[in-house]
Design an enzyme around this catalytic site. Structure first.
Site, PDB file in Angstrom:
ATOM      1  N   HIS A  29      -6.337   5.509  -4.488  1.00 54.56           N
ATOM      2  CA  HIS A  29      -5.264   4.712  -3.903  1.00 54.56           C
ATOM      3  C   HIS A  29      -5.601   4.353  -2.468  1.00 54.56           C
ATOM      4  O   HIS A  29      -6.343   5.062  -1.786  1.00 54.56           O
ATOM      5  CB  HIS A  29      -3.919   5.457  -3.977  1.00 54.56           C
ATOM      6  CG  HIS A  29      -3.767   6.571  -2.977  1.00 54.56           C
ATOM      7  ND1 HIS A  29      -3.309   6.354  -1.695  1.00 54.56           N
ATOM      8  CD2 HIS A  29      -4.008   7.895  -3.072  1.00 54.56           C
ATOM      9  CE1 HIS A  29      -3.274   7.510  -1.054  1.00 54.56           C
ATOM     10  NE2 HIS A  29      -3.695   8.466  -1.865  1.00 54.56           N
ATOM     11  N   CYS A  30      -5.080   3.205  -2.028  1.00 47.98           N
ATOM     12  CA  CYS A  30      -5.199   2.809  -0.633  1.00 47.98           C
ATOM     13  C   CYS A  30      -3.806   2.926  -0.015  1.00 47.98           C
ATOM     14  O   CYS A  30      -2.987   3.727  -0.452  1.00 47.98           O
ATOM     15  CB  CYS A  30      -5.773   1.408  -0.496  1.00 47.98           C
ATOM     16  SG  CYS A  30      -4.788   0.127  -1.295  1.00 47.98           S
ATOM     17  N   MET A  31      -3.502   2.111   0.973  1.00 45.09           N
ATOM     18  CA  MET A  31      -2.240   2.258   1.669  1.00 45.09           C
ATOM     19  C   MET A  31      -1.038   1.867   0.809  1.00 45.09           C
ATOM     20  O   MET A  31       0.040   2.454   0.914  1.00 45.09           O
ATOM     21  CB  MET A  31      -2.266   1.396   2.926  1.00 45.09           C
ATOM     22  CG  MET A  31      -1.305   1.865   3.991  1.00 45.09           C
ATOM     23  SD  MET A  31      -1.487   0.893   5.464  1.00 45.09           S
ATOM     24  CE  MET A  31       0.135   0.235   5.591  1.00 45.09           C
ATOM     25  N   ARG A  33      -1.577   0.545  -2.798  1.00 42.42           N
ATOM     26  CA  ARG A  33      -1.908   0.279  -4.198  1.00 42.42           C
ATOM     27  C   ARG A  33      -2.535   1.474  -4.907  1.00 42.42           C
ATOM     28  O   ARG A  33      -3.365   2.189  -4.334  1.00 42.42           O
ATOM     29  CB  ARG A  33      -2.879  -0.911  -4.299  1.00 42.42           C
ATOM     30  CG  ARG A  33      -2.359  -2.161  -3.624  1.00 42.42           C
ATOM     31  CD  ARG A  33      -3.366  -3.293  -3.733  1.00 42.42           C
ATOM     32  NE  ARG A  33      -2.933  -4.451  -2.960  1.00 42.42           N
ATOM     33  CZ  ARG A  33      -3.582  -5.607  -2.937  1.00 42.42           C
ATOM     34  NH1 ARG A  33      -4.677  -5.759  -3.635  1.00 42.42           N
ATOM     35  NH2 ARG A  33      -3.133  -6.611  -2.221  1.00 42.42           N
TER      36      ARG A  33
END
Length: 505
Positions: A29-31, A33
């Site tokens: 995961h990113c910030m 998504r």
């Protein structure tokens, strides 16, 4: 406990709709998504995913990306990982049901699919690799940036003088070693041993390089910064791969890491640090020159063309530039200008809301997605509303251009407006603002830019965003389908497919 149950319920709703645990090959995961590697893309039920209350939209890229929003994604991901592990153990997952899609969501998904095909070029795939190096660093940049802003405010007010040195250490510690993290992520992304990439990059920030002369000058710790670290780690990957091919297996554990650090380290000290240092200085000088001389014009172009850059996948090239400016100057002057593109999008969405008074489906989408848009998460509005409609996407860019021109004008007049971190935009950028003329002036200029972007995007869309045919087609009563009404999440009705990372992204 209720929050944990909610996050697990979201994960449980998503898993069958992506084909079950057996179809998931990787999870990250990113910030904002949840990023999934999938074995079989055809097992995914896009429209049912968009109807999950917590889902703001989906993006099909090199990974399948489900937008959950900041904060939520970090809590849902561990639950999702646990469910996948349980599902693999029992091997009992089955795909979920199919829901009916809304018309604009279909158009948005089709546009995204077309753009993904265009974006699968070697250059754009390379830019994705660069983005994957820096995106994991964004949470630390944000946290340290906010602490730096708080510390600066306390110092200026003369409050808590016994605490401010500790805050300064917290804010600066990560930035002092960011080259090491970049080196680690670079080696990981390019297929090498991450710790060796970090080890070579650490040379750049080691204080002892001040005793070394190269190209007729004494090196400075940190010279070359993140660009030097990126180059050093890429070189280390190639040296390591060469060693793996030629070094006997019995000696590999001793010889390969030694030669990797030795060869890459020597090239870094006696070449890359100098070259990357010159490039980094040139980037800072050019950014200052561009906004001090081009000002309003440069801001107008940057703010107006940022959304198209996102559509083409070229915005990823700006991430190392932002990071270099933050490392050099303490803030990036480009991000507040680029954030104006989101302001234009919000204004355009408000105009669409008023111009289509009888289309309750689209108006519900806008009501659901507008709070996220104000906070800089504009994906549901872009792919759920403006881009599928066509002309409102262009008028949203017009709004971003005027907002960017406003901020750029003040940069030209000597009031630099910057951000101490990349990622957030919209109202979420306020805690990260910094400049050269005091926090009050910086906040006022940025707020003025947002207001200009909202108004320009609204006016352009209201008066020029709709032709007669478009109004006739969409300004009719279109109550959402029951399955859509039941989805009460921020973008459930929109089916919006995201266009970008926070500015970051």
């Amino acid at each position: 406990m209720a929050t944990e149950d909610k996050n697990r319920a979201t994960a449980a709703a998503i898993l069958p709709l992506v084909g079950g645990a057996a179809n998931v090959s990787s999870i990250a995961h990113c910030m904002t998504r949840l990023r999934l590697g999938l074995h079989d893309r055809t097992l995914v039920d896009d429209e049912a995913l968009k109807a999950v209350p917590a889902v703001m939209g989906v993006v099909e890229d090199d990974t399948y990306q489900i937008v959950l929003g900041p904060g939520t994604v970090a809590r849902v991901t561990p639950e999702f990982e646990q469910l996948v592990e349980e599902g693999r153990a029992s091997a009992s997952e089955t795909p979920g049901p199919v829901h009916t899609a809304e018309e604009l969501a279909d158009k948005g998904a089709a546009l995204k699919a077309q753009q993904k095909t265009k974006n699968s070029t070697p250059f754009k795939l390379f830019l994705r690799k660069i983005a994957n190096i820096f995106v994991p660093l964004i949470p630390a940049l944000i946290g340290c940036g906010i602490i730096a802003g708080l510390n600066g405010l306390l110092v200026n007010l003369g409050w808590l003088t016994s605490v401010t040195p500790a805050l300064a250490a917290m804010a600066s510690g990560f930035m002092a070693l960011i080259a090491v993290f970049v080196g680690y992520n670079t080696a990981k992304e390019f297929g090498g041993t991450p710790i060796l990439g970090g080890a070579v990059a650490a040379i750049i920030v080691f204080p002892g390089v001040a005793n070394i002369d190269a190209f007729g000058q004494t090196l400075s710790p940190g010279q070359g910064g993140v660009l030097g670290a990126l180059g050093a780690a890429v070189l280390a990957v190639y040296v390591e791969k060469w060693c793996r091919r030629w070094v006997p297996e019995a000696l590999d554990v001793l010889v390969t890491p030694t030669l990797t650090v030795l060869i890459s380290g020597l090239v870094t000290i006696f070449g890359l640090m100098y070259v990357a240092g010159e490039v980094s200085s040139a980037i800072g000088t050019f950014a200052d020159w561009l906004l001090s001389t081009g000002g309003a014009g440069a801001g107008f172009l940057l703010g107006g063309f940022f959304l198209p850059l996102v559509m083409l996948g070229l915005h990823q090239a700006l991430i190392p530039i932002h990071t270099t400016l933050i490392e050099q100057q303490g803030f990036t002057v480009l991000l507040p200008i680029l954030a104006m593109a989101g302001a234009g999008q919000v204004g355009a969405a408000a105009a669409v809301y008023l111009r289509l008074p009888r289309n309750e489906s689209i108006r519900k989408t806008i009501r659901s997605a507008m709070p996220a848009g104000l906070l800089g998460v504009g994906e549901p509005l872009i792919y759920g509303v403006s881009l599928p409609l066509g002309r409102p996407f262009i008028t949203a860019c017009v709004g971003g251009a005027f907002g960017g021109g406003f901020v750029g004008l003040f940069n030209q007049l000597g009031d630099s407006v910057g951000s101490t971190a990349i990622g957030p935009s919209g109202w979420a950028l306020f805690p990260l603002l910094d400049g050269n003329h005091g926090l009050g002036s910086t906040i006022a200029i940025y707020a003025g830019g947002l207001l200009v972007g909202y108004v320009a995007g609204f006016v352009a869309t209201y008066f020029f965003g709709f032709g007669k045919a478009l109004l006739t087609e969409f300004n009719v009563s279109q109550e959402p389908a029951p399955s859509t009404v039941a989805a009460t999440g921020p973008a459930a009705a929109s089916g919006g497919t995201p266009a970008k990372e926070p500015a970051g992204v």
